[in-house]
Write an enzyme that holds these catalytic residues in place. Sequence first.
Site, PDB file in Angstrom:
ATOM      1  N   ASP A 168       0.868  -1.165   0.000  1.00 40.51           N
ATOM      2  CA  ASP A 168       0.000   0.000   0.000  1.00 40.51           C
ATOM      3  C   ASP A 168       0.918   1.232   0.000  1.00 40.51           C
ATOM      4  O   ASP A 168       2.113   1.127   0.285  1.00 40.51           O
ATOM      5  CB  ASP A 168      -0.868  -0.042   1.266  1.00 40.51           C
TER       6      ASP A 168
ATOM      7  N   ASP B 131      -0.270   5.153   0.857  1.00 37.72           N
ATOM      8  CA  ASP B 131      -0.554   6.185   1.860  1.00 37.72           C
ATOM      9  C   ASP B 131      -0.623   5.571   3.245  1.00 37.72           C
ATOM     10  O   ASP B 131      -1.436   4.680   3.510  1.00 37.72           O
ATOM     11  CB  ASP B 131      -1.863   6.901   1.520  1.00 37.72           C
TER      12      ASP B 131
ATOM     13  N   GLU C 162      -0.902  11.191   4.785  1.00 38.86           N
ATOM     14  CA  GLU C 162      -2.290  11.645   4.932  1.00 38.86           C
ATOM     15  C   GLU C 162      -2.427  13.009   5.604  1.00 38.86           C
ATOM     16  O   GLU C 162      -2.975  13.941   5.027  1.00 38.86           O
ATOM     17  CB  GLU C 162      -3.132  10.596   5.674  1.00 38.86           C
TER      18      GLU C 162
ATOM     19  N   LYS D   9     -12.011  11.469  -4.226  1.00 37.56           N
ATOM     20  CA  LYS D   9     -13.306  11.901  -4.799  1.00 37.56           C
ATOM     21  C   LYS D   9     -14.450  11.379  -3.934  1.00 37.56           C
ATOM     22  O   LYS D   9     -15.398  12.091  -3.621  1.00 37.56           O
ATOM     23  CB  LYS D   9     -13.469  11.391  -6.244  1.00 37.56           C
TER      24      LYS D   9
ATOM     25  N   HIS E 155     -11.251  17.663  -7.016  1.00 34.69           N
ATOM     26  CA  HIS E 155     -10.244  16.622  -6.798  1.00 34.69           C
ATOM     27  C   HIS E 155      -9.036  16.812  -7.717  1.00 34.69           C
ATOM     28  O   HIS E 155      -7.894  16.554  -7.321  1.00 34.69           O
ATOM     29  CB  HIS E 155     -10.863  15.229  -6.982  1.00 34.69           C
ATOM     30  N   ARG E 156      -9.293  17.306  -8.923  1.00 31.49           N
ATOM     31  CA  ARG E 156      -8.170  17.555  -9.840  1.00 31.49           C
ATOM     32  C   ARG E 156      -7.243  18.619  -9.234  1.00 31.49           C
ATOM     33  O   ARG E 156      -6.033  18.492  -9.246  1.00 31.49           O
ATOM     34  CB  ARG E 156      -8.710  17.988 -11.208  1.00 31.49           C
TER      35      ARG E 156
ATOM     36  N   LYS F 154      -7.026  19.380  -6.065  1.00 33.64           N
ATOM     37  CA  LYS F 154      -6.380  18.790  -4.879  1.00 33.64           C
ATOM     38  C   LYS F 154      -5.160  17.955  -5.288  1.00 33.64           C
ATOM     39  O   LYS F 154      -4.122  17.973  -4.627  1.00 33.64           O
ATOM     40  CB  LYS F 154      -7.403  17.941  -4.095  1.00 33.64           C
TER      41      LYS F 154
ATOM     42  N   THR G 230      -2.764   0.629  -4.426  1.00 29.72           N
ATOM     43  CA  THR G 230      -3.173   1.821  -3.692  1.00 29.72           C
ATOM     44  C   THR G 230      -4.464   2.418  -4.230  1.00 29.72           C
ATOM     45  O   THR G 230      -4.837   2.189  -5.377  1.00 29.72           O
ATOM     46  CB  THR G 230      -2.063   2.895  -3.762  1.00 29.72           C
TER      47      THR G 230
ATOM     48  N   ASN H  87       0.169  10.316  -8.511  1.00 26.76           N
ATOM     49  CA  ASN H  87       0.591  10.588  -7.133  1.00 26.76           C
ATOM     50  C   ASN H  87       1.619   9.563  -6.657  1.00 26.76           C
ATOM     51  O   ASN H  87       2.590   9.905  -5.975  1.00 26.76           O
ATOM     52  CB  ASN H  87      -0.602  10.542  -6.167  1.00 26.76           C
TER      53      ASN H  87
END
Length: 251
Positions: free
Chosen positions: A10, A12, A19, A55, A81-82, A84, A121, A127
């Site tokens: 994973d 994050d 986070e 999202k 979200h884009r 962000k 993930t 990201n």
Amino acid sequence: MIPLSALIFDVDGTLAETERDAHRVAFNETFAEYQLDWYWSESLYGDLLNVTGGKERLKFYVEHYLSHLPPPSDSFITALHRKKTERYQHLITHAHLPLRPGVRRLIEEAHQKNLSLAIATTTSLHNVITLLERSCHPIPVHWFKVIAAGDMVRDKKPAPDIYDHALKELGLPAKECLAFEDSQNGLRSAMGAHLRTIITVNDYTQDEDFTGALVVLNHLGEPDQPFTVLSGQVGQAHYVDVSLLHSLHTQ
Ligand code: XBP
Ligand code: MG
């Protein structure tokens, strides 16, 4: 005997503590840019983390915490979200988030011993790649044979889809692999794909229920920074290395 062939990580909360100081901050910067009077405190964000995917988290927040507002359109959520994601990219490019204890050492040892490496993930591919380039350097991204990320599957964790996808791309059965997770949602996803899973908790996840995990640790540990075992059997080991993984794999 069934060989141990691959490790699936994973991202994050497992590779790095992304986070609180990166994803959360990027969400808040986005809200400010859009002149929304929304703010996700550290504690509120802990609750919102139960919803995986940025999202999905945004949508859940508006529907459950701002229920006086009309439901947000998908295009609004996508636009937020884009933005962000842009903010997040900027943050992790400039702030250099360290890997969690033991992560770099274990990845290097696993690579040297010819174990395949993979990622599974909820966050987006872009990201992951930025984080790997910035925080794992000089480990090259191509060491990860498979990167299963974000919207590559329909249902995000805790659904097993992303791990099923990673296994399919690796061309391996679950019994030849181990997963590394930090959250209950991640554990449920990995177990749903029949993967045995090692948990390294963090501040947000330490009180979650990890029933079914092979072992629960505070982190992977280093020779001079031993882990604390929260549940499971690790013999005399005080950090996770490939030898311990082989013995956990045969348990
Ligand atoms: C953690 C998540 C992600 C991030 C936000 O995923 O739940 O949603 O908080 O990422 P994992 P995006 O632990 O599986 O890596 O905003 O890019 O969705
Ligand atoms: Mg995680």
